[in-house]
Every structure is written in C-alpha cells, then in structure tokens.
Design a protein around this motif. Structure first.
Motif, PDB file in Angstrom:
ATOM      1  N   THR A   1      -7.019  -0.495   6.892  1.00 51.31           N
ATOM      2  CA  THR A   1      -5.695  -0.773   6.329  1.00 51.31           C
ATOM      3  C   THR A   1      -4.922  -1.783   7.161  1.00 51.31           C
ATOM      4  OG1 THR A   1      -5.674   1.515   5.520  1.00 51.31           O
ATOM      5  CG2 THR A   1      -3.607   0.302   5.443  1.00 51.31           C
ATOM      6  N   GLU A   2      -4.992  -1.654   8.472  1.00 49.43           N
ATOM      7  CA  GLU A   2      -4.202  -2.537   9.325  1.00 49.43           C
ATOM      8  C   GLU A   2      -4.746  -3.960   9.367  1.00 49.43           C
ATOM      9  OE1 GLU A   2      -3.733  -0.852  13.195  1.00 49.43           O
ATOM     10  OE2 GLU A   2      -2.234   0.608  12.518  1.00 49.43           O
TER      11      GLU A   2
ATOM     12  N   PRO B   1      -5.003  -7.151   4.713  1.00 50.78           N
ATOM     13  CA  PRO B   1      -3.932  -7.100   3.715  1.00 50.78           C
ATOM     14  C   PRO B   1      -4.456  -7.221   2.292  1.00 50.78           C
ATOM     15  CG  PRO B   1      -3.928  -9.208   4.864  1.00 50.78           C
ATOM     16  CD  PRO B   1      -4.918  -8.344   5.570  1.00 50.78           C
TER      17      PRO B   1
ATOM     18  N   MET C   1      -8.084  -6.447   0.271  1.00 52.56           N
ATOM     19  CA  MET C   1      -9.373  -5.792   0.479  1.00 52.56           C
ATOM     20  C   MET C   1     -10.220  -5.825  -0.781  1.00 52.56           C
ATOM     21  SD  MET C   1      -8.346  -2.423   2.721  1.00 52.56           S
ATOM     22  CE  MET C   1      -6.626  -2.293   2.259  1.00 52.56           C
TER      23      MET C   1
ATOM     24  N   SER D   1      -2.951   2.853   0.820  1.00 49.72           N
ATOM     25  CA  SER D   1      -1.618   2.382   0.434  1.00 49.72           C
ATOM     26  C   SER D   1      -0.530   3.180   1.139  1.00 49.72           C
ATOM     27  CB  SER D   1      -1.444   2.486  -1.084  1.00 49.72           C
ATOM     28  OG  SER D   1      -2.354   1.640  -1.756  1.00 49.72           O
TER      29      SER D   1
ATOM     30  N   ALA E   1      -0.309   2.331   4.840  1.00 48.48           N
ATOM     31  CA  ALA E   1       0.425   1.072   5.037  1.00 48.48           C
ATOM     32  C   ALA E   1       1.927   1.305   4.967  1.00 48.48           C
ATOM     33  CB  ALA E   1      -0.017   0.049   3.993  1.00 48.48           C
TER      34      ALA E   1
ATOM     35  N   ARG F   1       2.658  -4.191   1.459  1.00 44.36           N
ATOM     36  CA  ARG F   1       1.804  -3.557   0.450  1.00 44.36           C
ATOM     37  C   ARG F   1       0.411  -4.203   0.450  1.00 44.36           C
ATOM     38  NH1 ARG F   1       0.662  -4.583  -4.918  1.00 44.36           N
ATOM     39  NH2 ARG F   1       0.228  -2.745  -6.202  1.00 44.36           N
ATOM     40  N   ARG F   2      -0.631  -3.367   0.441  1.00 43.04           N
ATOM     41  CA  ARG F   2      -2.001  -3.854   0.466  1.00 43.04           C
ATOM     42  C   ARG F   2      -2.511  -4.108  -0.943  1.00 43.04           C
ATOM     43  NH1 ARG F   2      -0.526  -5.138   5.116  1.00 43.04           N
ATOM     44  NH2 ARG F   2      -2.117  -5.004   6.726  1.00 43.04           N
TER      45      ARG F   2
ATOM     46  N   ILE G   1      -5.760  -4.106  -3.135  1.00 48.13           N
ATOM     47  CA  ILE G   1      -7.079  -3.477  -3.064  1.00 48.13           C
ATOM     48  C   ILE G   1      -7.824  -3.733  -4.364  1.00 48.13           C
ATOM     49  CG2 ILE G   1      -8.307  -1.290  -2.744  1.00 48.13           C
ATOM     50  CD1 ILE G   1      -5.717  -0.300  -1.306  1.00 48.13           C
TER      51      ILE G   1
ATOM     52  N   GLY H   1      -0.806  -5.096  11.538  1.00 46.13           N
ATOM     53  CA  GLY H   1      -1.453  -5.821  10.456  1.00 46.13           C
ATOM     54  C   GLY H   1      -2.212  -7.050  10.925  1.00 46.13           C
TER      55      GLY H   1
END
Length: 525
Positions: free
Chosen positions: A174-175, A178, A180, A231, A234, A241-242, A244, A481
């Motif tokens: 996650t980190e 940003p 994925m 999510s 994060a 916000r990621r 995915i 991040g």
C-alpha cells in the motif's frame, strides 16, 4: 493427566518465542502471573528481550523428541507456535512430524493443555484444494487435537500488528504503490484480527476446562476484501487514495515474485501467503467468547488495529521503534527482534568520528546548534531548503532559538523541534518542515569505551572514564508513500555534503572552543 492443583500461576512452555506471536505472548503470560519456559533452537536470540531474565530458556527443536520431552517436564500448558513456513518445499512433512512428536511427548509428560495458533480455513473446500500453507496448518491442528491432550486450536486469518508477515506485506504494497496492478485475489473476502485479540485468546485459553478439545475461529468485527484493506490502510496512514486494478492473469507464483519485487518480505514467505489469499477466510462462529469473554472495546476493528500498528511511527518514538530493546507499549508495537523487513521503511544516514576535544566542549557545540550559529554545513543549501519550506506553507528557518546556549524538550529550533535532550549526551530533533514523511536528526556526544559511574559528567555529576571523545550523528527518514521514497533517493546524493560536512565542522568547532564553564541548567535560570 496431572490432577494436582497448579495454583494461581500456571507453568507454561512457549515454543516459537523468537517469532512474531511468541515474542509478544511471553510478557502477557508473565503479566498474568504464570511461570514461563521458552524452547528455542537459538536461545541467544532471546537475550535482548526485556523479559529474558524472568523466564527459563532451554535449547531444543520441536523435531527433536528428546529436547521436546525435556522442555515439557512439569509443564501445565504448552503453547505450540511454530511452523515450517519458508523452510522449503517439504515444510508440510516437517510440520506434520513436529506436531506428532510434540503431541506424544506432551501426553507422556502429563501436560494439561496444548494451545496452538493455526490458520482460518474456508468451509466447504476440500483440504486437498487448499494452498499448501493452509493445508499444513489445518493438519497440524488435527494432529494436536488427536494427541490425547486437551487442545485449543485458535484459527486466525490476517493478523494486524507491526511485524506480522501478512500485515507487513499489506503495509509495503500500500505504501509503495499509489497505482497497483493486482492479482484477482484482491477481491477475496478476509476477516482480519488485531494482534491484541489474538494474544488475549491465547492467554485466556490456558485456563479452559479439561473437557474442551476443539478449534475456535478468531476474527475481528470487519469482513473485508484485500482491496478494501489496502484502501483503508491508506486512509489510516494518511496516504492519497490508491488506484487498484485487478488482473486475472497473475498466478500465485507470479504474485509472489511481484510481492518480492515491491516489498522486502522474503519470497519464501510471500509465496505461501499469496497462495492462501485465493481462499475466502471468514469466521463462522465466535465460541471462544464462552471461555475467553470479550472485554469492552473488543474485538478491535481493522482501522483501529492499523492505527495501533502505526502508532510508534506517528509518535516519533524512533529509538524505541527501531533500535532499542525497551519494553514495547503494546502488543501491536514492534520488537527489536522482529525480522529486518518488519516495521516499514526507515532510511538512515549515519556519521561517526573522533573529536579532539572534551566531551563537554562537544556537547556545548551540539546544544548551541541552529539559530545564529547555523547548521555547520553548506549554508546555502540550508537557506534554500528553508525558503522552499516557506514557499509550500512551512515554517522555514525563521523561528531561530529560545535561548542562545540552552535547549529543552519542546523548544522550536528553526524548522526542527527538540523531541528529546539528555544533557551532555543526546539531542534528538524532529523535522517540522514540509516533507513526504517523518524525519529526525540525532546528535550524540560520547566517550569511547565509557563506563558510567554515576550521573552524566556534562551535567555536574561524576566523571566518565577517560577516553577519546566521539561524535555520532544520525539522520532518519520514514517515507510516506512512493513520493517519500522518491524524495529520499533524490536528496541522498547531497548527504555527504550536508550531513558529512555537518559532522566534520561540529568536530572542528568543538576542538576550537575555549575552555569555559558549562551553562547553568538550574530551574532558577
């Protein structure tokens, strides 16, 4: 089976005390008044734990029947917290044999209960279709339940706590990403559980009635997909916000290589974990509450569990968080014996050199840093950094110092804050400039080969043994991040100039400093 009353404190054996759960369980058992013995292949790995002097440590291996028999002698409750994950392709065989030996020797020794932490498995899925990891954990539980010793099998899915392999994989993915492109298993439903609740169930299981011989599901109040967990991680960690994007063509094997590229979690551990993520693991009962009642506020929710796992970083307790053997504040906190890849990323720049001056003279230079005295290296770089900070809404270098000679905890110091000061020894500053992460600067005045003989010499106490003065400097950065990682690598080419120059010039300033009395630190001042 032993019939004598063991009294208020049980005699407990903990296997796997060098591991993630075992290292956190031991102090919980001690806090309950139990006597603890640890079985370890490498007892030396336990010496840095703060509770090492309060337990009995015996050398042995769960695959060695003789050492297991010796470790189980006069034991009431035996905790089985070992598995062969990451040891090779034959780990199922090893797990099976070790569980058989442990169960047989526990029965022969008259152990009153075995407590095993296994893995939550999906219902309705034939065991042969499970991942090797889940299949082995289920088999170990079954072997122990059939050993003739009353056994508690606790089955948990993803354990949320700093140091847990599953949590660390979630943290790094996650980190660091940003955006994925992920395997289809990100849609799999999972019921994670906080490490606090796992430990509470483990401790409480020691006193289950002798007629209880069964498995219990352990889970928190939230049922989430892996995508949901990323999510929500994060959001709790304060990351943007990621994005995915699941891709069905990524097989478990490819997924483990992908995880290995992105995270420092070893591939031998990442592969069985990612293979297991294709199965939905949701609790179907909460019967453990009959024997280990839920206290107020439990089970802990996912967001709160993540918040607890990240707390040490947010509180900037760097020395405790990464490098000391202090007692952790909570089971969710990291331990110094956790794997190197646990705890998130922390970049460091370390400098150390001998100083041709007294330690008192060196300390005066350290405590006088900043403000009109500057930062002892590349003034233009510091000035530019201060202006950039103000441009982006930061405090810049305009705050200066409260006192020209003395500092105290909480003082502002240009764009730093004094987080900790040990007079004559340590100054730790926390950055308050605009950064994609958290940063600290530590400066130490030390005597080579010193032996303390009382209070610190720089604060008026007894002197240290004579030796050369040493200056030690450490810059630390915990990135937030992908931008945080990029920032560190972008500025790292300048570290030799900025931080290296700082160390050299502080040493020179101390050598040139006149011999003057130490500033008065009394409350009257």
């Amino acid at each position: 089976m032993r019939t004598d009353d063991p009294g208020p404190g049980l005699r407990c054996l903990v296997t796997g005390a060098t591991g993630y759960i075992g290292g956190r369980l031991v102090p919980e058992l001690l806090a309950e008044g139990h006597r603890v013995r640890c079985l370890a292949r490498s007892p030396g790995k336990l010496r840095d734990h703060p509770w090492a002097d309060d337990v009995e440590v015996v050398r042995g291996d769960v695959t060695d029947a003789t050492s297991v028999a010796g470790a189980l002698r006069d034991v009431d409750v035996a905790y089985y917290l070992v598995h062969a994950l990451g040891t090779g392709s034959r780990f199922e065989e090893t797990d099976r044999e070790a569980a058989r030996i442990f169960g047989e020797r526990a029965r022969a020794a008259g152990v009153r209960r075995i407590v095993y932490l296994g893995a939550l498995t999906p219902t309705g899925v034939p065991e042969r279709e499970l991942s090797p990891h889940l299949r082995s954990r289920a088999e170990v539980g079954r072997v122990l339940l059939g050993s003739g010793v009353p056994t508690t099998v606790l089955r948990a899915a993803v354990v949320i706590g700093s140091g847990s392999a599953s949590f660390e994989m979630l943290r790094y993915l996650t980190e660091r990403l940003p955006v994925m492109v992920t395997p289809s298993w990100v849609r799999t439903r999972i019921q994670p559980v906080a490490v606090r609740d796992v430990l509470r169930a483990l401790v409480g299981s020691a006193r289950m009635p002798d007629d209880v011989n069964r498995a219990f599901d352990l889970g928190g109040p939230d049922i989430l997909t892996y995508r949901d967990m990323m999510s929500r991680y994060a959001a709790v960690a304060g990351l943007p916000r990621r994005v995915i994007v699941p891709v069905p063509v990524l097989t478990p094997g490819l997924s483990s290589h992908w995880v290995g590229l992105v995270t420092p979690v070893p591939a031998a551990i990442a592969r069985p974990l990612t293979e297991s993520l294709r199965h939905e693991v949701v609790c179907h009962e909460h019967d453990i509450a009959r024997y280990v009642p839920d206290p107020p506020g439990h089970p802990v929710g996912f967001d709160e569990a993540v918040r607890l796992a990240l707390r040490r970083v947010r509180d900037a307790q760097v020395a405790t968080r990464w490098s000391s053997a202090s007692v952790p504040g909570a089971p969710s906190d990291p331990l110094p014996t956790d794997p190197d890849w646990a705890g998130g990323s922390l970049y460091t720049d370390d400098r150390e050199l001998s100083v041709d001056a007294s330690r008192e003279a060196l300390w005066r230079v350290i405590e006088g840093i900043g403000g009109d005295n500057g930062w002892y290296s590349f003034p233009l770089a510091w000035a530019v950094r201060g202006r950039l900070d103000r441009l982006f809404g930061g405090v810049g270098l305009r705050r200066g110092r409260r006192d020209a000679a003395l500092l105290r905890a909480g003082d502002s110091l240009d764009f730093w804050r004094v987080e900790e000061i040990v007079p004559g020894r340590l100054l730790r500053l926390r950055a308050e400039m605009r950064l994609p992460g958290l940063a600290w600067l530590e400066m130490y005045a030390e005597t080579e080969g010193e032996e303390e003989d009382g209070t610190d010499s720089a604060s008026g106490g007894k002197a240290h043994r004579e030796g050369r003065t040493r200056y030690r400097q450490r810059a630390l950065f915990h990135p937030r991040g992908l931008l945080g990682h990029a920032y560190w690598w972008a500025v790292s080419p300048f570290h030799a100039l900025v931080f290296g120059g700082m160390a050299r010039n502080i040493a020179k300033a101390a050598a040139r400093a006149p011999l003057t009395p130490a500033p008065d630190r009394s409350p009257a001042r």
